[in-house]
Motif scaffolding. Structure first.
Motif, mmCIF file in Angstrom:
data_model
loop_
_atom_site.group_PDB
_atom_site.id
_atom_site.type_symbol
_atom_site.label_atom_id
_atom_site.label_comp_id
_atom_site.label_asym_id
_atom_site.label_seq_id
_atom_site.Cartn_x
_atom_site.Cartn_y
_atom_site.Cartn_z
ATOM 1 N N THR A 88 -5.949 -5.587 -9.972
ATOM 2 C CA THR A 88 -5.889 -6.764 -9.123
ATOM 3 C C THR A 88 -5.287 -7.922 -9.911
ATOM 4 N N GLY A 89 -4.503 -8.753 -9.245
ATOM 5 C CA GLY A 89 -3.824 -9.846 -9.928
ATOM 6 C C GLY A 89 -2.456 -9.472 -10.443
ATOM 7 N N TYR A 90 -2.160 -8.181 -10.482
ATOM 8 C CA TYR A 90 -0.866 -7.680 -10.936
ATOM 9 C C TYR A 90 -0.070 -7.161 -9.739
ATOM 10 N N MET A 91 1.211 -6.871 -9.963
ATOM 11 C CA MET A 91 2.035 -6.262 -8.913
ATOM 12 C C MET A 91 1.449 -4.927 -8.481
ATOM 13 N N GLU A 92 0.871 -4.194 -9.417
ATOM 14 C CA GLU A 92 0.262 -2.904 -9.103
ATOM 15 C C GLU A 92 -0.799 -3.045 -8.022
ATOM 16 N N GLY A 93 -1.693 -4.009 -8.184
ATOM 17 C CA GLY A 93 -2.742 -4.231 -7.190
ATOM 18 C C GLY A 93 -2.181 -4.635 -5.839
ATOM 19 N N ALA A 94 -1.088 -5.410 -5.866
ATOM 20 C CA ALA A 94 -0.463 -5.849 -4.615
ATOM 21 C C ALA A 94 0.110 -4.666 -3.841
ATOM 22 N N ILE A 95 0.776 -3.753 -4.549
ATOM 23 C CA ILE A 95 1.367 -2.580 -3.887
ATOM 24 C C ILE A 95 0.274 -1.684 -3.323
ATOM 25 N N GLN A 96 -0.742 -1.414 -4.133
ATOM 26 C CA GLN A 96 -1.831 -0.560 -3.661
ATOM 27 C C GLN A 96 -2.461 -1.146 -2.398
ATOM 28 N N ALA A 97 -2.688 -2.469 -2.405
ATOM 29 C CA ALA A 97 -3.326 -3.122 -1.266
ATOM 30 C C ALA A 97 -2.438 -3.070 -0.027
ATOM 31 N N GLY A 98 -1.135 -3.280 -0.207
ATOM 32 C CA GLY A 98 -0.224 -3.244 0.933
ATOM 33 C C GLY A 98 -0.158 -1.872 1.578
ATOM 34 N N GLU A 99 -0.086 -0.842 0.742
ATOM 35 C CA GLU A 99 -0.005 0.518 1.275
ATOM 36 C C GLU A 99 -1.323 0.935 1.918
ATOM 37 N N ARG A 100 -2.448 0.488 1.351
ATOM 38 C CA ARG A 100 -3.744 0.788 1.962
ATOM 39 C C ARG A 100 -3.874 0.120 3.332
ATOM 40 N N ALA A 101 -3.422 -1.146 3.445
ATOM 41 C CA ALA A 101 -3.474 -1.840 4.736
ATOM 42 C C ALA A 101 -2.580 -1.140 5.761
ATOM 43 N N ALA A 102 -1.420 -0.654 5.306
ATOM 44 C CA ALA A 102 -0.525 0.073 6.213
ATOM 45 C C ALA A 102 -1.198 1.334 6.744
#
Length: 519
Positions: free
Chosen positions: A435-449
């Protein structure tokens, strides 16, 4: 203008665009609404002849950040390793402590070494008790969440250098001050970044690599694939949920209709939107209580990498004060050796205090700071200077991520990811890895999708959360503590052991003398 699609994504940062890409690849019609005139969100690459390219926002990628490696590879973006062949430095109050890459800071004073080792070991040990997806369910969640990180450090750290390392951790990686941060949040954040050593290191750590050409390319290349589906200069002002549809209106007067919406913006920026019906009471309170971190990136350019010629790789940690506000530096020279530069991070109260100054005044302060840290006068004469204050970003509010104050996770954390009607939530704040990194952002976006795909009946519920395969060609070595690091006493433990040893020695000596006298 009015347009209808299946899903609207609000925010064209790396999280929102990751969600859009996942849905688009699954055959779902999407629109992405972005308030700015650019994509990338909290990633921003400046391209200019004076710098070539430079990441003014999120930029680093390291082992175990597998979503980011997979996505960047798919998009054809190469990365390079930041070499640390020379010595690293920890600087504190005029003293320099050299140490080696992928190792803890080394101190000459054994008491300081014990104190720092115990602090890092304890943070990681406490993190083992925290569930990744539900930190509020940790056995001591209430106690830790209502305690500030500052109060915890005052209890566990006994030396000035130990407290300095503890303060550097929160100022550099969470860009908040210790007095405003929940201990539970710090422990959880650190655990999601694979522990203190993984988070704090360049070699084999979170800052091991950068992208050739800059990290904003990730968002730019996804946006290019989506084409006209990405709408710039479209700040969302209202979301109206009806039985069968969601109506989204933008500041420029356009209206969009969809079956679902994904909000991929920081929680506190969700306050800029009007909701009908209004948000549930607890969520309405939640988004008021997680301000963004405070950070400025500063990059100083020089004619040569003279620091490497003097035996330093450029990686430092700094015990910050008014004269030395930079919490850490890394070499930001391009992989071909061009544009020699050091990048510095100024966070929390230090950047807030410097904001009223002019750019030239800050440049001089930062150059003097580098001179103090390295003891090299060449740092006083940069040939070019760049900075970016993320607190000024209207549509970010700060960086790297939202900070969680005492009481937040146990009172509000459980609804961070919970959908509200047809609205789902992404953004690095909702990630459960890095979390706080680009990695966390990608994981969160794909999970929401995938949440939306499940709501549409396209996938099963158990498919929402997926485990990412390890990135090929990336060496991910665990940081293992030595036997001595695992069993080394803390400072008070050492003195207790010393007292017990002295007492035992005196007792044995007294008994021996008494027996000898009466024989």
């Amino acid at each position: 203008m009015s347009e209808s699609v299946e899903v609207i994504i609000i925010g064209a940062g790396i999280s929102g665009l990751s969600a859009a890409k996942w849905l688009n690849d699954s055959g779902v019609n999407v629109i992405v609404l972005e308030a700015r005139d650019r994509v990338g969100g909290r990633t921003f690459t400046k391209r200019d002849p004076s710098v070539g390219y430079v990441d003014l926002g999120g930029s680093y990628v390291g082992p175990s950040q597998n979503h980011l490696f997979r996505l960047s590879k798919e998009l054809g973006i190469e990365n390079y390793i930041i070499e640390e062949n020379e010595k690293l430095l920890f600087y504190s109050k005029g003293k320099r402590y050299p140490y080696l890459a992928a190792s803890p800071v080394s101190f000459w004073n054994p008491l300081v070494q014990m104190d720092v080792n115990n602090f890092l070991r304890t943070i990681d040990k406490m993190g083992e008790e925290i569930p990744v997806n539900e930190p509020w369910k940790a056995p001591r969640a209430e106690e830790w969440d209502t305690m500030t990180y500052h109060d915890f450090c005052e209890k566990i750290c006994y030396t000035r250098q130990g407290k300095a390392i503890a303060n550097t951790l929160v100022e550099l990686f969470m860009v908040s001050s210790s007095y405003e941060s929940s201990l539970l949040w710090i422990l959880w954040y650190t655990k999601l970044c694979q522990g203190t050593m993984k988070m704090m290191n360049v070699s084999n750590g979170g800052q091991e690599r950068k992208f050739v050409g800059g990290s904003q390319q990730i968002s730019e290349r996804i946006a290019a694939r989506l084409g006209d589906a990405v709408k710039m200069n479209s700040p969302v002002v209202s979301i109206i949920q009806k039985n069968e549809e969601v109506i989204v209106k933008t500041l420029n007067g356009n209206t969009y209709t969809a079956n679902f919406v994904i909000l991929a913006i920081p929680p506190i920026l969700q306050m800029k939107i009007h909701y009908d019906p209004s948000l549930p009471a607890v969520r309405n309170q939640m988004i008021q209580r997680c301000p963004m971190g405070s950070v400025m990136k500063c990059i100083l350019y020089y004619r040569t990498q003279f620091w490497r010629q003097k035996g330093y790789c450029g990686s430092t940690l700094v015990d910050t004060d008014d004269d030395n506000p930079i919490a850490a530096t890394f070499d930001d020279t391009k992989p071909d050796g061009s544009y020699p530069a050091l990048i510095g991070f100024v966070g929390a109260d230090k950047v807030r205090n410097l904001t009223p100054l002019s750019k030239e005044e800050r440049k001089n302060i930062f150059a003097k700071c580098l001179y103090n840290v390295f003891g090299l006068s060449e740092f006083l004469e940069p040939i070019h200077y760049e900075e970016y204050n993320w607190m000024e970003e209207q549509y970010s509010g700060g960086c790297y991520t939202a900070m969680f104050p005492p009481g937040f996770l146990t009172r509000y954390g459980k609804i961070l990811r919970d959908p509200v009607g047809k609205m789902h939530f992404a953004g690095t704040e909702t990630g459960t890895t890095w979390t706080g990194y680009m990695e966390g952002a990608i994981q969160a976006g794909e999970r929401a999708a995938r949440e939306v795909l499940h709501a549409m009946g396209k996938i099963r519920e158990e498919e929402i959360w997926q485990t990412e395969a390890p990135a090929k060609g990336v060496v991910d070595l665990p940081f293992k503590r030595t036997w001595w690091e695992r069993n080394q006493p803390s400072v008070p433990g050492f003195f207790r052991l010393l007292g017990f040893t002295i007492f035992t020695g005196l007792a044995v000596s007294t008994i021996y003398k008494c027996r000898h006298r009466f024989q």
